[in-house]
Design a protein around this motif. Structure first.
Motif, PDB file in Angstrom:
ATOM      1  N   PHE A 222       0.859  -1.184   0.000  1.00  0.00           N
ATOM      2  CA  PHE A 222       0.000   0.000   0.000  1.00  0.00           C
ATOM      3  C   PHE A 222       0.891   1.227   0.000  1.00  0.00           C
ATOM      4  O   PHE A 222       1.738   1.391   0.870  1.00  0.00           O
ATOM      5  N   MET A 223       0.698   2.054  -0.990  1.00  0.00           N
ATOM      6  CA  MET A 223       1.541   3.238  -1.108  1.00  0.00           C
ATOM      7  C   MET A 223       0.660   4.471  -0.939  1.00  0.00           C
ATOM      8  O   MET A 223      -0.352   4.625  -1.622  1.00  0.00           O
ATOM      9  N   LEU A 224       1.091   5.326  -0.042  1.00  0.00           N
ATOM     10  CA  LEU A 224       0.266   6.451   0.374  1.00  0.00           C
ATOM     11  C   LEU A 224       1.008   7.745   0.058  1.00  0.00           C
ATOM     12  O   LEU A 224       2.110   7.960   0.553  1.00  0.00           O
TER      13      LEU A 224
ATOM     14  N   ILE B 191       4.079   1.922   2.288  1.00  0.00           N
ATOM     15  CA  ILE B 191       5.095   2.923   1.953  1.00  0.00           C
ATOM     16  C   ILE B 191       4.437   4.293   2.032  1.00  0.00           C
ATOM     17  O   ILE B 191       3.417   4.532   1.386  1.00  0.00           O
ATOM     18  N   GLY B 192       5.007   5.163   2.827  1.00  0.00           N
ATOM     19  CA  GLY B 192       4.452   6.503   2.979  1.00  0.00           C
ATOM     20  C   GLY B 192       5.323   7.518   2.254  1.00  0.00           C
ATOM     21  O   GLY B 192       6.511   7.631   2.548  1.00  0.00           O
TER      22      GLY B 192
ATOM     23  N   ALA C  86       4.166   3.681   8.596  1.00  0.00           N
ATOM     24  CA  ALA C  86       4.579   3.087   7.322  1.00  0.00           C
ATOM     25  C   ALA C  86       5.891   2.329   7.515  1.00  0.00           C
ATOM     26  O   ALA C  86       6.754   2.740   8.286  1.00  0.00           O
ATOM     27  N   ASP C  87       6.028   1.227   6.796  1.00  0.00           N
ATOM     28  CA  ASP C  87       7.266   0.450   6.904  1.00  0.00           C
ATOM     29  C   ASP C  87       8.429   1.191   6.267  1.00  0.00           C
ATOM     30  O   ASP C  87       9.562   1.070   6.696  1.00  0.00           O
ATOM     31  N   ASP C  88       8.114   1.926   5.214  1.00  0.00           N
ATOM     32  CA  ASP C  88       9.151   2.705   4.553  1.00  0.00           C
ATOM     33  C   ASP C  88       8.650   4.118   4.377  1.00  0.00           C
ATOM     34  O   ASP C  88       7.513   4.336   3.983  1.00  0.00           O
TER      35      ASP C  88
ATOM     36  N   ILE D 192      11.947   0.833  -4.855  1.00  0.00           N
ATOM     37  CA  ILE D 192      10.481   0.924  -4.772  1.00  0.00           C
ATOM     38  C   ILE D 192       9.857   0.396  -6.062  1.00  0.00           C
ATOM     39  O   ILE D 192       8.876  -0.368  -6.037  1.00  0.00           O
ATOM     40  N   ALA D 193      10.444   0.768  -7.191  1.00  0.00           N
ATOM     41  CA  ALA D 193       9.921   0.272  -8.469  1.00  0.00           C
ATOM     42  C   ALA D 193       9.980  -1.253  -8.493  1.00  0.00           C
ATOM     43  O   ALA D 193       9.022  -1.925  -8.904  1.00  0.00           O
ATOM     44  N   ALA D 194      11.086  -1.787  -8.039  1.00  0.00           N
ATOM     45  CA  ALA D 194      11.241  -3.236  -8.065  1.00  0.00           C
ATOM     46  C   ALA D 194      10.229  -3.908  -7.146  1.00  0.00           C
ATOM     47  O   ALA D 194       9.647  -4.945  -7.484  1.00  0.00           O
ATOM     48  N   GLU D 195      10.004  -3.298  -6.004  1.00  0.00           N
ATOM     49  CA  GLU D 195       9.045  -3.877  -5.064  1.00  0.00           C
ATOM     50  C   GLU D 195       7.622  -3.808  -5.640  1.00  0.00           C
ATOM     51  O   GLU D 195       6.835  -4.751  -5.495  1.00  0.00           O
ATOM     52  N   LEU D 196       7.319  -2.708  -6.320  1.00  0.00           N
ATOM     53  CA  LEU D 196       6.012  -2.607  -6.981  1.00  0.00           C
ATOM     54  C   LEU D 196       5.871  -3.740  -7.996  1.00  0.00           C
ATOM     55  O   LEU D 196       4.837  -4.416  -8.073  1.00  0.00           O
TER      56      LEU D 196
END
Ligand SMILES: Nc1nc2c(c(=O)[nH]1)N[C@H]1C(S)=C(S)[C@@H](COP(=O)(O)OP(=O)(O)OC[C@H]3O[C@@H](n4cnc5c(=O)[nH]c(N)nc54)[C@H](O)[C@@H]3O)O[C@H]1N2
Ligand SMILES: Nc1nc2c(c(=O)[nH]1)N[C@H]1C(S)=C(S)[C@@H](COP(=O)(O)OP(=O)(O)OC[C@H]3O[C@@H](n4cnc5c(=O)[nH]c(N)nc54)[C@H](O)[C@@H]3O)O[C@H]1N2
Ligand code: SF4
Ligand code: SF4
Ligand code: SF4
Ligand code: SF4
Ligand code: SF4
Ligand SMILES: [Mo]
Lengths: 254, 292, 939
Positions: free
Chosen positions: C177-179, C206-207, C219-221, C349-353
């Motif tokens: 979840f990206m906020l 991810i915030g 947020a974790d990150d 982040i791109a890779a995690e997405l």
């Protein structure tokens, strides 16, 4: 009643998850609402609309910044109410017996009609979990919503503390910490639930679940790198790749 | 801790009063009649005034009697018992001395024990509090006792005893301050243990739970400037010990004795103000008020 | 041991529970109001309610202090002192209504545009706009223009639905979840519940936020981005993902306009989408290789193939995207410094997405049929979800940034799929199903359609032949062509300046426009009180409805005191902003659970009375009698279209119909029995892929959400924007003024771009200054609440450690904070978990002395402050003789967060008593609150 029970059959208490508490203060106000209308004297407010408003609350949410050795500072929201300690100093110091710990469930309570408002119990509590009510002159503290958790006028599902029921993030859990099979005990075991100021020897019943490790996305880079291997360096090459990739889709030409 | 006048007055005056009763109970000075009346009146006056003052901060003084019920566990309750026992026993003893010219030695002895016991129980109320490391030390009872005894001796005109006791009290006081300044650090309690977050990094209080004040902050979070405290300590020490000793060393004179007593009381009151004002309740950690 | 005291473990909780809807914010949770002796004793969340399922936030629980607040207005007021003094005379409702009718009726009959009717964050916009439409004024909008129009507009133009309360992550399945830019949002409790739920599962949050508090703290990150650069960050993610081929080609080809061909022939259609004679977008079918409308059965739109005609190669949208986003300017290395995010982090982040969207993809065995008639045995979940709000929207590049976020979601194939982002009915709803704006006011007659809508191109602008704005707020003009929510923040300044014309009456409802909801507070106060040479006010008449003694009250001539939320009927309607969930359509009511103890009336009922007195069309039967006597009557009996009314539940004479059906006289009672709401679940199989899912489309038609099925493609490429560009390039009849041509050409790019927001006049002002909503306060109203104000009674400026050191500041010191527009002096506090070039404070804590029934020395008025003094509705002069709006050039969204400041130390903690600027106190029409409170209703 000032002596502590040898042991209590159950140890009812809260488990607070610092990893999910967003610091919204919902628990604070819900507690204020319930306990103003219920157990004992209302939680009063002085100078309510003036320069120096100050009232009685049984639960308050702090926030702390933690600067790890490496990486960005973190912020932790930190709700705090009575921890219903097993070795509750607030009970033994009380001269009147107003403060007591219930033998059956370990809840620490103040019997307001016996309380002389000497304040000593609040002095003895390292956590700041007791507040004197200025209008009533008696000591107030978290009752673990004793008038909810056994209340037969409430539907069974609502027989939990007001703050737990209201917490939007689900960061507060209530249960019997003496029972290793209870959900709360399991949570504590799984997540490494901790005591506040263990060195005080108060043996708090309430436990805190520590925040999970943070900011670790870059630690995975090696694992993730293959995911980002370019299919082409140039837009032209990309379109070539696209054509091939489309062929592989169901309904593609291949 | 909030240096409330009620507790300062209480500990100062009742310490002195019970210190006097202790000496009177032991028969120093062995007086009778009007002299006895005067001395007992002063001793009772001080003790009772102190006790009365201590009820000022109660939310429900009318229920104060309930405080006698928990002697098994509560030092405050024990203090209540001791005080009442001391006053009753010493009252009977005083009647004998003043009106019957009788000194019931055994009774005096018992009264003296209760009197000094009262001071001890008072000191234990503070000593027992782990939440306040500065108080939670073996030196707290000696500090209370030595000051009470020195004051009692001084008031009872026991010049030699007073000299010795004042000296001891002064030394205990110095030790107490020395140790007190290190007590919080030595307790091992800090914001890291208070929040359990210590192992993760350096913890700093960010937003308090409310922007205004509250009972806890008013009662437990009193911050005294270091310079201010040092100045007060010098004054307290001079008034409580140095000046009285100096005055006692001069050839005896009632004015000097009176001055010595007044100086001592003022000094002890200042020391008590510091005793409270400098005591760091660990709850202050949660509010970020104890950071160095 | 003595006996333990016996205590009552089962005390009676209350006499009765009345279930209604919270209104301490716009989240609209269900509440159980416990009553004792006819009084409100305790408020808790309603467990059956779809929004909050029992939980309740701090504001909701504090409602009891709001219903009993000493600041409540008591009687209609007529101003007696000068504007701004706060001197009023209490009047009767008769006098109040006659006065208002006296002012308004003439305008209605002669010059309806001279009434400007603007509402704040109320929840009856379908009703208030209906009123304004029937009054005939073009000048109506709610507060969306300064709030979050960028989110709504970008979402609806791109994918027929927005973040905000129009959609939500699939909390049940999402794993990442990206906020972006959220402190609290409208969906307050659901977001918290959702975050709690996914954290329990160990999903990653991810915030992206310059400030690490609240949601971002858990947020974790944390990505502590430089404000205003999210667009660049997101386009860089798109770059990396496209380059790695980590995009959902199948999804893109089926459900988006990525395969649609873009006209490449020079001329007035260049850049528009190729369409057939029915207006259907054309694609190349990969199976046949032929040009075909996108929606034909069996068609597999080709993302790659081009189409040659008359020597011109028409390429699909996707080619244009590849060309743009694969360019070097979007590599992580190229954007890292600008965004304040290391390139390694952007890649991670791109890779995690990519990992979560593709490697953790899952299938649900659930059959569904798409609009092309193809039946799918399963649904593919891509468990990545996003949410974004004002941190994105309140910048002048917010529309394009929000578009970029949606495009990223769509490239990953995560919208309306399991685990992704899901719409809440009545969304999805493409632009085509939305109205266009209407603004041609005519005396005595209603407008021909709603004020606000979605322009498809220059033809929908609300301008006259000379290019002058038809609306007082200049919405839908070349300056902000797609201002779909109007521009409430420009109303007062335009009315004051008399551009585009002068108005007679400003009628406002529920917006504290002389204080926290306005930019340039001091300037606005001056405009509200400015007089003409003849001594009359420049804005001649101001009518205002508030429930409380707010700052704005002092600036009105006539006050219509409203009830509190527990004392009136309200309707949270599917025609408006309902309370739906991704799985269900739902609406709700409020009803008077207590009777007002003051001489106040529900504002909507007052509007009906005004309409009836003026015999406004729409409110009046043929025979001249009123259609509705009050708002409750309207809620039950109004029909927008036959069978469709404000409430969807319990329709039909017997109350057994939903969505469509005749009015049911018992409808409100049925709602009350049902807990104050109504809910209709979307059938299984219709619950994902809604824009393309036949079963959903049919269900929505049945319920009355659409008149007919409306399947559509996601608009990666937004054609209406291209139409504005074409005009700027000289095509078409309606032409922008020359000074705006370049801007329109650049900014209205049909594919997302990022641009630096206008930094005119910012030389030397290098620090970003932001505000955040405190979770426990709602704008200005929290301060009158005795419980809440203890939590946030004043607000420091939070300053990052580095700037604290640089400026020699300590906690509690006072700092002078300056912007190109103004200066404030405020207390500071250090914060480490903060972007190192950003300062911030809580929003709307600062109060004017005399307002809200607080004592004049209340901390809110001495140590609380607004950042609004530093923000102007116009940018500093550029030297071209014009003052450009501090707004997004596309939507007109107020750019609150573009603010740049500098700070310096002003004083030590004890050397000042008050923030600056200091305003004169206003006289309170309600006095001040009592000293102490010990509120207990029962015995
Ligand atoms: N610096 C800065 N300023 C901002 C923002 C920011 O982020 N930073 N955010 C902006 C945004 S997004 C918004 S939406 C605005 C919000 O700003 P406003 O809409 O002005 O918000 P409120 O302060 O809640 O004011 C609403 C008014 O409604 C009144 N009210 C409350 N309940 C009722 C009721 O039941 N009936 C009636 N008739 N009146 C009632 C209140 O008393 C108050 O006077 O602020 C804007 N201002
Ligand atoms: N409790 C409570 N709830 C409310 C309200 C309230 O007043 N109180 N108001 C309601 C209203 S009207 C609205 S509009 C919503 C708004 O709800 P939110 O969207 O949560 O609005 P803000 O509180 O303004 O928070 C904006 C966030 O964006 C961040 N931000 C600012 N600039 C940037 C940027 O450039 N990039 C990124 N990534 N982040 C940025 C800020 O740090 C802040 O955290 O809340 C609604 N809900
Ligand atoms: S209600 Fe829950 S999330 Fe909110 S502050 Fe309390 S514990 Fe934290
Ligand atoms: S937290 Fe404090 S009040 Fe509660 S039991 Fe422990 S010591 Fe007593
Ligand atoms: S304040 Fe009341 S409960 Fe606390 S110690 Fe004194 S008498 Fe006991
Ligand atoms: S358990 Fe009850 S009394 Fe204790 S903090 Fe929660 S709501 Fe308050
Ligand atoms: S989020 Fe809070 S204030 Fe908003 S409606 Fe829900 S309970 Fe009420
Ligand atoms: Mo807003």
């Amino acid at each position: 009643m000032t002596q502590l029970p040898q042991s209590t059959q159950r140890k009812l208490g809260l488990v607070i998850d610092l990893d999910t508490c967003v610091g919204c203060h919902a628990c604070v106000i819900s507690c204020k609402g319930w306990n103003t209308e219920n157990y004992g004297a209302p939680l009063s407010d002085q100078d309510a609309y003036g320069a120096d408003p100050s009232g009685t609350f049984l639960n308050r949410v702090h926030s702390y910044e933690v600067q790890p050795e490496q990486g960005a500072a973190q912020l932790v929201h930190f709700p705090k109410s009575c921890l219903h300690c097993e070795d509750a100093p607030c009970v033994t110091v009380c001269p009147t017996g107003a403060s007591y710990k219930r033998a059956e469930d370990g809840i620490v309570l103040v019997n307001e009609s016996d309380c002389i408002g000497c304040g000593l119990c609040a002095w003895s509590c390292p956590y700041g979990a007791r507040e004197m009510d200025m209008a009533e002159g008696v000591m107030k503290k978290c009752t673990l919503c004793i008038d909810r958790i056994y209340n037969e006028n409430l539907p069974e599902i609502d027989r939990i503390p007001s703050c737990v029921r209201t917490c939007p993030a689900g960061a507060r859990h209530f249960g019997d910490l003496a029972d290793p099979e209870s959900d709360v005990s399991k949570l504590v075991a799984e997540r490494g639930g901790m005591d506040l100021m263990p060195e005080m020897g108060t043996k708090p019943v309430n436990k805190y679940l520590p925040p999970r490790p943070k900011d670790r996305i870059e630690d995975q880079v090696d694992v993730l790198a293959p995911l980002l291997a370019p299919v082409a360096e140039e837009p032209q090459g990309f379109l070539g790749w696209l054509d091939k990739a489309l062929d592989k889709l169901p309904g593609g030409r291949a | 801790m909030h240096p409330a006048p009620s507790v300062i007055i209480f500990t100062t005056l009742s310490g002195l009063g019970f210190g006097m009763l202790f000496f009177l109970g032991l028969g120093y000075p062995a007086v009778s009649g009007m002299t006895a009346f005067a001395l007992f009146a002063i001793a009772f006056g001080l003790s009772v005034a102190g006790l009365v003052a201590s009820t000022f901060h109660l939310g429900h003084p009318e229920r104060a009697w309930k405080a006698f019920t928990q002697w098994r566990s509560s030092w405050l309750s024990r203090e209540g018992w001791c005080a009442v026992a001391a006053l009753v026993v010493m009252g009977l003893y005083a009647i004998g001395m003043i009106f019957l010219d009788q000194r019931w030695q055994a009774l005096g002895l018992i009264g003296a024990v209760f009197s000094i016991g009262t001071v001890f129980t008072t000191s234990m109320i503070y000593t027992q509090l782990k939440s306040i490391p500065r108080w939670n030390t073996a030196l707290t009872p000696p500090m209370f006792l030595s000051i009470s005894l020195a004051g009692g001796a001084l008031m009872c005109g026991q010049v030699r005893a007073a000299l010795v006791l004042l000296l001891i009290a002064a030394l205990v006081q110095l030790a107490y301050w020395h140790q007190g300044d290190r007590a919080l650090a030595a307790s091992g309690t800090d914001l890291g243990t208070a929040t359990g977050l210590g192992p993760r990094g350096k913890v700093r209080a960010f937003e308090p739970p409310h922007t205004g004040t509250n009972y806890l902050l008013r009662e437990f979070v009193h911050v005294v400037g270091r310079k201010h405290a040092r100045k007060l300590r010098v004054i307290a020490f001079l008034l409580a010990f140095v000046l009285p000793i100096a005055l006692l060393l001069l050839p005896f004179n009632h004015v000097f004795a009176l001055l010595a007593a007044l100086s001592h009381v003022a000094g002890v009151a200042a020391s008590r103000w510091l005793f409270f004002a400098q005591a760091e309740h660990v709850v202050g950690l949660y509010y970020g008020k104890r950071q160095t | 041991m003595t006996q333990q005291p016996r205590i009552e473990l089962s005390p009676k909780v209350s006499d009765e529970i009345r279930r209604t809807t919270c209104y301490m914010c716009a989240c609209r949770c269900g509440i159980n109001v416990h009553m004792k002796d006819g009084k409100v004793a305790y408020i808790e969340g309603n467990r059956d309610h779809p929004v909050n399922r029992g939980v309740l936030c701090a504001k909701g629980s504090a409602g009891i202090m709001q219903v009993n607040a000493p600041s409540r207005l008591r009687k209609p007021l007529r101003r007696v002192g000068p504007r701004g003094s706060g001197e009023f005379r209490e009047i009767s409702w008769d006098e109040a209504i006659s006065t208002a009718v006296g002012w308004l009726n003439e305008l209605h009959e002669t010059a309806p545009h001279k009434l400007a009717f603007f509402t704040g964050r109320d929840q009856s916009q379908s009703f208030t706009s209906f009123w304004a439409q029937n009054f005939g004024t073009p000048n109506y909008a709610a507060h969306g223009g300064f709030c979050s129009v960028n989110m709504a507009a970008a979402g609806i133009y791109t994918m027929g639905g927005a973040f905000w309360e129009f959609g939500q992550p699939d909390w049940e399945h999402t794993k990442l979840f990206m906020l972006f830019g959220v402190a609290e949002d409208h969906d307050s409790n659901p977001i918290k519940m959702g975050i709690g739920q996914i954290k329990k599962r160990g999903a990653r949050v991810i915030g992206v936020n310059p400030i690490r508090s609240g949601y971002n703290a858990v947020a974790d990150d944390w990505v502590g981005i430089t404000p205003g650069t999210d667009g660049l960050f997101v386009l860089s993610l798109i770059h990396v993902l496209m380059k790695a081929g980590k995009i959902d080609l199948d999804y893109l080809s089926r459900y988006t306009n990525a395969p649609v061909l873009v006209n490449a022939a020079d001329g007035p259609d260049k850049g528009l989408l190729l369409r057939d004679e029915n207006g259907k977008e054309l694609v190349i079918d990969r199976v046949t290789g032929k040009l075909t409308p996108f929606d034909q059965p069996g068609v597999r739109p080709d993302l790659s193939a081009t189409y040659e005609k008359d020597g011109v190669t028409h390429r699909p949208v996707f080619h244009h995207m590849a060309e743009r986003y694969l360019s070097e300017e979007y590599t992580p290395e190229a954007v890292a410094d600008r965004c304040g995010i290391p390139a390694s982090r952007i890649r991670a982040i791109a890779a995690e997405l990519a990992r979560v969207a593709f490697d953790e993809a899952f299938t649900i065995e659930r059959e569904w049929t798409d609009f092309r008639g193809e039946t799918h045995k399963t649904m593919t979940g891509r468990p990545v979800s996003f949410h974004a709000m004002r941190g994105i929207s309140a910048h002048a590049n917010g529309f394009q940034t929000c578009r970029a976020i949606h495009v990223l979601q769509i490239l990953l194939g995560t919208v309306e799929v399991p685990g992704g982002f899901r719409f809440k009915p009545p969304y999805p709803k493409p632009v085509a199903a939305h109205p266009t704006p209407h603004g041609q006011g005519r005396p005595g007659r209603p407008l021909d359609g709603p004020h606000l809508g979605f322009p498809r191109g220059p033809q929908d602008l609300q301008i006259d032949d000379k290019g002058n704005a038809l609306r007082i707020d200049k919405a839908f003009t070349w300056e902000n062509p797609m201002s779909v929510h109007g521009l409430m923040h420009m109303v007062i300044s335009n009315a004051y300046a008399g551009t585009p014309y002068k108005i007679d009456t400003l009628f406002m409802y529920m917006a504290n426009m002389s204080w926290n909801s306005t930019m340039n507070t001091k300037g606005v106060i001056e405009m509200l009180t400015a007089r003409n040479d003849d001594g009359g006010y420049v804005i001649p008449r101001i009518i205002y409805s508030d429930a409380y003694s707010s700052e704005m009250v002092a600036y009105a001539d006539l006050i219509l005191p409203d009830t509190t939320y527990l004392e009136r009927h309200d309707c949270i309607s599917l025609l408006d902003r309902p309370i739906c969930e991704a799985d269900a359509a739902a609406d709700a009511i409020r009803w008077p659970v207590v009777e007002p103890d003051r001489d106040v009336r529900g504002f909507q009922s007052v509007l009906i009375e005004l309409a009836n007195r003026m015999q406004l069309p729409g409110f009046t039967n043929e025979d001249g009698t009123p259609k509705w006597k009050d708002y409750a009557d309207y809620i039950v009996n109004h029909e927008r279209k036959p069978g469709i009314g404000p409430l969807a539940g319990f329709r039909g004479e017997n109350g057994d119909q939903q969505g469509r059906g005749a009015p049911n006289p018992d409808q409100l009672d049925r709602y009350i029995e049902n807990g104050g709401f109504y809910i209709s679940h979307i059938p299984e199989g219709a619950d994902y892929y809604k824009p393309w899912n036949k079963a959903y489309q049919d269900w929505a038609v049945d319920l009355g959400l659409y008149d007919s099925p409306q399947p559509y493609l996601f608009q990666l490429y937004v054609e209406p924007m291209r139409r504005f560009q074409l005009a700027a390039e000289g095509h078409g009849e309606r032409q922008p003024p020359d000074n705006l041509r370049d801007r329109i050409r650049e900014k209205l790019d049909p594919l997302p771009i990022w641009y630096e927001t206008d930094q005119t006049g910012n030389d030397g002002f290098t620090v970003n200054a932001l505000t955040q909503r405190p979770m426990a306060m709602y704008h200005s109203w929290g301060s009158q609440n005795a419980w809440l104000r203890q939590l946030h009674g004043r607000n420091p400026l939070y300053v990052p450690t580095k700037l604290m050191r640089e400026h020699g500041l300590k906690d509690g010191d006072w700092a002078r904070v300056t912007s190109p527009h103004g200066e404030i002096v405020v207390p500071v506090m250090e914060m480490a978990a903060l972007n190192e070039n950003t300062v911030w404070t809580w929003n709307a804590i600062g109060k004017r002395k005399g307002a809200w029934a607080l004592q004049p020395d209340a901390p809110e008025a001495t140590k609380g402050f607004l950042l609004n003094h530093l923000i102007h509705e116009l940018l500093p002069p550029k030297g071209d003789g014009l003052r450009w709006a501090n707004s997004d050039p596309i939507t007109g969204q107020a750019a609150w967060f573009d603010l740049k400041v500098k700070i310096e130390k002003a004083a030590n903690p004890d050397d000042r008593a008050e923030c600056e600027p200091v305003f004169d106190p206003i006289k309170s029409p309600v006095g001040t609150g009592p000293k102490d409170l010990a509120w207990k209703v029962g015995k």
